[in-house]
Structure formats: structure tokens, C-alpha cells
Design a protein around this motif. Structure first.
Motif, PDB file in Angstrom:
ATOM      1  N   VAL A 161       0.850  -1.200   0.000  1.00 25.41           N
ATOM      2  CA  VAL A 161       0.000   0.000   0.000  1.00 25.41           C
ATOM      3  C   VAL A 161       0.881   1.245   0.000  1.00 25.41           C
ATOM      4  CG1 VAL A 161      -1.761   1.307   1.238  1.00 25.41           C
ATOM      5  CG2 VAL A 161      -1.853  -1.195   1.195  1.00 25.41           C
ATOM      6  N   THR A 162       0.585   2.165  -0.905  1.00 23.96           N
ATOM      7  CA  THR A 162       1.269   3.456  -0.972  1.00 23.96           C
ATOM      8  C   THR A 162       0.403   4.503  -0.297  1.00 23.96           C
ATOM      9  OG1 THR A 162       2.280   2.819  -3.083  1.00 23.96           O
ATOM     10  CG2 THR A 162       2.307   5.162  -2.505  1.00 23.96           C
ATOM     11  N   TRP A 163       1.029   5.295   0.562  1.00 30.76           N
ATOM     12  CA  TRP A 163       0.313   6.332   1.309  1.00 30.76           C
ATOM     13  C   TRP A 163       0.794   7.711   0.877  1.00 30.76           C
ATOM     14  CZ3 TRP A 163      -3.609   5.991   4.879  1.00 30.76           C
ATOM     15  CH2 TRP A 163      -3.930   4.723   5.356  1.00 30.76           C
ATOM     16  N   LEU A 164      -0.153   8.615   0.636  1.00 33.36           N
ATOM     17  CA  LEU A 164       0.160  10.031   0.441  1.00 33.36           C
ATOM     18  C   LEU A 164      -0.322  10.747   1.701  1.00 33.36           C
ATOM     19  CD1 LEU A 164       1.297  12.204  -1.404  1.00 33.36           C
ATOM     20  CD2 LEU A 164      -0.986  12.516  -2.360  1.00 33.36           C
ATOM     21  N   VAL A 165       0.624  11.224   2.498  1.00 40.70           N
ATOM     22  CA  VAL A 165       0.308  11.769   3.825  1.00 40.70           C
ATOM     23  C   VAL A 165       0.600  13.270   3.835  1.00 40.70           C
ATOM     24  CG1 VAL A 165       0.764  11.620   6.300  1.00 40.70           C
ATOM     25  CG2 VAL A 165       0.901   9.560   4.881  1.00 40.70           C
ATOM     26  N   GLU A 166      -0.371  14.036   4.346  1.00 42.90           N
ATOM     27  CA  GLU A 166      -0.199  15.476   4.501  1.00 42.90           C
ATOM     28  C   GLU A 166       0.149  15.784   5.952  1.00 42.90           C
ATOM     29  OE1 GLU A 166      -2.698  19.672   4.605  1.00 42.90           O
ATOM     30  OE2 GLU A 166      -3.690  17.841   3.926  1.00 42.90           O
ATOM     31  N   PHE A 167       1.235  16.504   6.149  1.00 40.74           N
ATOM     32  CA  PHE A 167       1.634  16.997   7.462  1.00 40.74           C
ATOM     33  C   PHE A 167       1.185  18.453   7.537  1.00 40.74           C
ATOM     34  CE2 PHE A 167       4.158  13.354   6.657  1.00 40.74           C
ATOM     35  CZ  PHE A 167       4.509  12.811   7.882  1.00 40.74           C
ATOM     36  N   TYR A 168       0.284  18.753   8.472  1.00 41.11           N
ATOM     37  CA  TYR A 168      -0.352  20.072   8.511  1.00 41.11           C
ATOM     38  C   TYR A 168      -0.455  20.572   9.942  1.00 41.11           C
ATOM     39  CZ  TYR A 168      -4.652  18.078  10.434  1.00 41.11           C
ATOM     40  OH  TYR A 168      -5.567  17.467  11.244  1.00 41.11           O
ATOM     41  N   ALA A 169      -0.907  21.818  10.074  1.00 37.08           N
ATOM     42  CA  ALA A 169      -1.207  22.411  11.379  1.00 37.08           C
ATOM     43  C   ALA A 169      -2.488  23.222  11.243  1.00 37.08           C
ATOM     44  CB  ALA A 169      -0.064  23.297  11.853  1.00 37.08           C
ATOM     45  N   ASN A 170      -3.344  23.146  12.236  1.00 40.46           N
ATOM     46  CA  ASN A 170      -4.643  23.829  12.166  1.00 40.46           C
ATOM     47  C   ASN A 170      -4.521  25.342  12.098  1.00 40.46           C
ATOM     48  OD1 ASN A 170      -6.484  21.669  12.119  1.00 40.46           O
ATOM     49  ND2 ASN A 170      -6.242  21.331  14.311  1.00 40.46           N
ATOM     50  N   TRP A 171      -3.421  25.896  12.636  1.00 35.52           N
ATOM     51  CA  TRP A 171      -3.280  27.346  12.663  1.00 35.52           C
ATOM     52  C   TRP A 171      -2.750  27.901  11.341  1.00 35.52           C
ATOM     53  CZ3 TRP A 171       1.661  28.173  11.413  1.00 35.52           C
ATOM     54  CH2 TRP A 171       2.618  27.234  11.787  1.00 35.52           C
ATOM     55  N   SER A 172      -2.324  27.042  10.433  1.00 35.61           N
ATOM     56  CA  SER A 172      -1.704  27.496   9.192  1.00 35.61           C
ATOM     57  C   SER A 172      -2.757  27.827   8.136  1.00 35.61           C
ATOM     58  CB  SER A 172      -0.761  26.418   8.653  1.00 35.61           C
ATOM     59  OG  SER A 172      -0.329  26.727   7.348  1.00 35.61           O
ATOM     60  N   PRO A 173      -2.820  29.064   7.640  1.00 30.23           N
ATOM     61  CA  PRO A 173      -3.776  29.403   6.574  1.00 30.23           C
ATOM     62  C   PRO A 173      -3.518  28.621   5.291  1.00 30.23           C
ATOM     63  CG  PRO A 173      -2.882  31.391   7.600  1.00 30.23           C
ATOM     64  CD  PRO A 173      -2.072  30.247   8.098  1.00 30.23           C
TER      65      PRO A 173
END
Length: 310
Positions: A161-173
Motif C-alpha cells: 500500500v502506498t500512502w500520500l500523507v499530509e503533514f499540517y497544522a490547524n493554525w496554518s492558513p
């Protein structure tokens, strides 16, 4: 020619802009952006403002204010035009740039007119920044949300299985603007061999350190997309230079599809899934063994065996 193109783009996206302005975040941003224009032109308020005009008309812009507004317009047009050529920002980011530079110009104009007005406007901007966040995407998606305990287990569970993962933060516009794009990609490409995930590294800082994604606003690494298989990183965007700063890259759907080879991975997963289903169907069509270990005998075979015995 550039002005005509800009006007065409504006009217083309006018329904979408109208829908944004109905949201509290964008409504307040718009009001803060035109605050000086309203104060300078509003009867009952403009009469009490100082003016450097020769005719003493305090309800009209003086030459310095016109110069500041023209300089603001030039900066916004140049920045957006450069971004259009490089395809580096979305329409929401265009609007965000306009609101940002308008607020900066308003701060300068208010401080120039009256120190008290400048402090009041600056305070309103700070309160807005703290209390109001861009609206979160609430539409359909095929995305799994990880925490610091589930991400390793899920990514290493099946090496196929190949995963495309987003690393994010809720405060970032920027992450807020990208949410709808990532959700749309998950709706198009999610399958048994290609899955989509997200993790909030503003909350799970240990995961950010493990995958070398900085949550600092100065690094400009948010959002970051990692293509992973069996827990091993294959592709990362944006790339990071030696100083730890992200290399400029547009988080647009066509760029993501091209850079991460989503079409190729999706077609490959579909073929593997189709071949697996055909194999299962072939196995299902084979004669099944009898519980006692022998093959089942048809009625005609039973009659032939009976005649033979006689």
C-alpha cells in the motif's frame, strides 16, 4: 493586456468570491481591508480627519495617500502576476495576498493620519488574527487521520500500500486553503493500493521530528506531502534546502498528480486489483472437493456405475 486578463479572472471567479465573502472570516477580512477608505469617505467621520490637500477637503485622499494606494496596487498585481506565470498559488491565496497587503497599507495610512487611529486599527487586526481562523473544509473525503501512535503501525502494516500523507497544522492558513484540494484528490484516487492520510504536527511534534517536517512558520514547510510505502519515503514536496527552508512549490492539483505520479500508481493498483479478482473467480469456478476428500459424483455417473456393478 495584463489588466484585461486580471479583470476576466476576477469576473470568472466572482460567484466563488461572493460565496467566500458570506463566511465570517472573509467578511471581516474584507471590512478590515477597506477600513481606511470607509473612514476617509464616510460623512460625519471624514470631517474630523486632518488632510494635506491644498483645498482642505478632508473627505478626499491627498497625494500621499494616493501614492501609497497606487504602490499597494502595484505590489499586489506584480506578486499575483508572477504567481500566475509560475502557477504557484490558488485563487484563495490570491485573495489572501490582497487582504494581507491591504491591511498593511491601512496600518500605514491610519498611523499617518492619527496615532490613536493607527493603534486602534492595529489592535483590531491583532484581535482578528487571534480569534478568527480560516473556515475548515467540511466536505466529503477519503482520508485517514493519524495520531502519534497509529501512524507508524498503519504505514508499515502492508508494504504493498502506498500512502500520500499530509503533514499540517490547524493554525496554518496555507493548510486550510489546501484542505479542499487534498480531499478532492482522495475522492479521485483512493483505492486499495493508494491511500490518503493526514496528521496534525502542530499537536504531535514528535512525529514532525521523526519525519523531519518543521512546523515553524519561518521554514514555510506547511503543508508538506510525503509519499510513503512500507514506512519508507519515496517523494516529498516541498523540498527543503540546506538552510531548512522549503523550496517554493505550488500545492495545486495538477502539480501533485504529476510530481507524485498518482495516475500511474492508481492504474497500477487497478490492474493488480483486477488480476486478484479474476484469480479469485477462477478459484471459485473449480470443482470443490467433497467433505470426505472425494470429488462429487453427478447422477449420470452414479447410474453408469450402478450398471457397471450389475
Amino acid at each position: 493586456m495584463g489588466l484585461i486578463t486580471g479583470l476576466f479572472t476576477f469576473f470568472y471567479h466572482l460567484p466563488q468570491i461572493y460565496m467566500w465573502l458570506l463566511r465570517p472570516y472573509y467578511t471581516l477580512s474584507f471590512l478590515l481591508s477597506i477600513a481606511f477608505l470607509v473612514v476617509r469617505k464616510c460623512p460625519g467621520l471624514c470631517e474630523h480627519l486632518p488632510s494635506q490637500r491644498e483645498d482642505g477637503n478632508s473627505c478626499d485622499f491627498d497625494w500621499r495617500e494616493v501614492e501609497i494606494l497606487m504602490f499597494l496596487s502595484a505590489i499586489v498585481m506584480m506578486k499575483n502576476r508572477r504567481a500566475d506565470k509560475a502557477h504557484t498559488v490558488t485563487l484563495e491565496q490570491h485573495m489572501g495576498n490582497i487582504f494581507l497587503f491591504s491591511k498593511v497599507a491601512n496600518v500605514v495610512l491610519f498611523f499617518r493620519v492619527d496615532l490613536r487611529l493607527g493603534l486602534l486599527y492595529l489592535t483590531l487586526c491583532v484581535v482578528f488574527l487571534i480569534t478568527c481562523k480560516p473556515p475548515m473544509y467540511m466536505g466529503p473525503e477519503y482520508i485517514k487521520y493519524f495520531n502519534d501512535k497509529t501512524i507508524e503501525e498503519e504505514l508499515e502494516r502492508d508494504s504493498r500500500v502506498t500512502w500520500l500523507v499530509e503533514f499540517y497544522a490547524n493554525w496554518s492558513p496555507e493548510c486550510q486553503c489546501f484542505a479542499s484540494v487534498f480531499a478532492e484528490l482522495s475522492m479521485k484516487y483512493n483505492c486499495c493500493g493508494l491511500k490518503f492520510g493526514k496528521i496534525d504536527i502542530g499537536q504531535y511534534t514528535a512525529v514532525a521530528e521523526r519525519y523531519k517536517v518543521s512546523a515553524s512558520p519561518l521554514s514555510k514547510q506547511l503543508p508538506s506531502l510525503l509519499l510513503l510505502q512500507g514506512g519508507r519515503e519515496l517523494v516529498r514536496r516541498p523540498q527543503v534546502d540546506k538552510k531548512g527552508r522549503a523550496v517554493s512549490w505550488a500545492f495545486m492539483e495538477e502539480n501533485i498528480i504529476r510530481e507524485f505520479n498518482l495516475n500511474e500508481i492508481f492504474e497500477k493498483c487497478k490492474k493488480l486489483s483486477k488480476g486478484r479478482n479474476e484469480k479469485i473467480e477462477e478459484l471459485g469456478s473449480l470443482p470443490q472437493e467433497h467433505p470426505n476428500g472425494k470429488q462429487p459424483i453427478s447422477p449420470l455417473q452414479q447410474e453408469a456405475e450402478s450398471k457397471k456393478d450389475k
